[in-house]
Design an enzyme around this catalytic site. Structure first.
Site, short mmCIF file in Angstrom:
data_model
loop_
_atom_site.label_atom_id
_atom_site.label_comp_id
_atom_site.label_asym_id
_atom_site.label_seq_id
_atom_site.Cartn_x
_atom_site.Cartn_y
_atom_site.Cartn_z
N CYS A 107 -29.89 -46.85 -73.18
CA CYS A 107 -28.47 -46.77 -73.48
C CYS A 107 -27.75 -47.88 -72.75
O CYS A 107 -28.26 -48.47 -71.82
CB CYS A 107 -27.89 -45.42 -73.10
SG CYS A 107 -27.87 -45.08 -71.35
N GLY A 108 -26.54 -48.15 -73.20
CA GLY A 108 -25.76 -49.21 -72.57
C GLY A 108 -25.10 -50.07 -73.61
O GLY A 108 -24.40 -49.58 -74.48
#
Length: 263
Positions: A107-108
């Site tokens: 994620c990010g």
């Protein structure tokens, strides 16, 4: 038929330099494409369990729908890897779904451009103080999360999160993606109308800005983590009034924001 969440593989394990041929459990990755009103919205890589909760939590946290009742129908095609959603109340900002998005198990940055445009509308100010935890509580709830993490014990390849109140753990979810685990939890709460007043999150992974925002969207005023927060997450927690506690391990932890709820 739902896929298995783990698979057995033959491996070579070295112990003190000596090889041994054994079988090991490996966590599965499942590619799920969400289609809304016939248009592809996103393909995400996830652990193939609680998929309905994941879809609902994702659509709500991303702002595509405002409430669970906005979904008229949902069908999961396990063989092809599709979740078909029908809704006549799609957020107008997402009326053009032709630009399909791909979400990896990490994620990010891959998600930030999609979610941050809606964050101001979806996050909740959490200046209330319905949760008060002692230092022993922080350690105990983290231990309880780890003890309940059966798939992690078997594979070491998933993140875990739990919704708790001061009486104990209410629900826990896991996934190869940190954000997916929270979406599964959020989706369950909404689908089952679980009251969220006085609840908090216990989390195994890093507190990124996105994870912090998901906690705010769920409505939890305290986030306990085994790992560290990012600077952006701390800034957002201060703005939203969320208590963030990190590095809960070895009888020690750090309180980064809003410490009045701890101690």
């Amino acid at each position: 038929m739902e896929p298995e969440i783990t698979a057995s593989r033959a491996i070579v394990r070295y112990t003190k330099g000596k090889p041994q041929h054994v079988r090991d459990l490996i966590v599965s990755e499942y590619a799920l494409t969400i289609k809304v009103n016939g248009s592809e919205l996103v393909t995400m890589v996830c652990t193939p369990d609680h998929i309905e909760d994941l879809v609902v939590g994702y659509l709500l946290s991303e702002g595509l729908i405002r409430r669970y009742s906005d979904i008229k129908r949902m069908r999961i095609d396990w063989k092809q890897g599709f979740a078909y959603v029908e809704s006549d109340r799609v957020n107008p900002l997402f009326s053009d779904l032709k630009q399909k998005r791909y979400v990896t198990s990490c994620c990010g940055g891959s998600r930030e451009g999609f979610v941050f445009a809606q964050d101001a509308l979806l996050t909740k100010q959490l200046n209330k103080q319905t949760v008060h935890l002692s230092p022993d509580d922080c350690m105990a709830f983290m231990n309880q999360l780890q003890e309940s993490a059966d798939t992690f014990k078997q594979t070491g390849g998933v993140h875990n999160t739990a919704l708790c109140n001061t009486q104990g753990m209410l629900i826990n979810r896991m996934d190869i993606g940190r954000h997916n685990a929270l979406d599964k939890l959020y989706g369950y709460c909404v689908r089952h109308q679980l009251p969220l007043t006085g609840t908090f999150l216990v989390f195994s992974g890093r507190i990124s800005s996105e994870i912090l925002l998901k906690a705010a969207k769920i409505g939890c005023e305290v986030l306990l983590s085994k790992s560290a927060p990012t600077e952006r997450a701390i800034e957002l927690a201060e703005q939203l009034g969320i208590t963030t506690v990190g590095f809960i391990r070895n009888q020690s932890f750090n309180v980064y924001t809003c410490p009045e709820r701890i101690g």
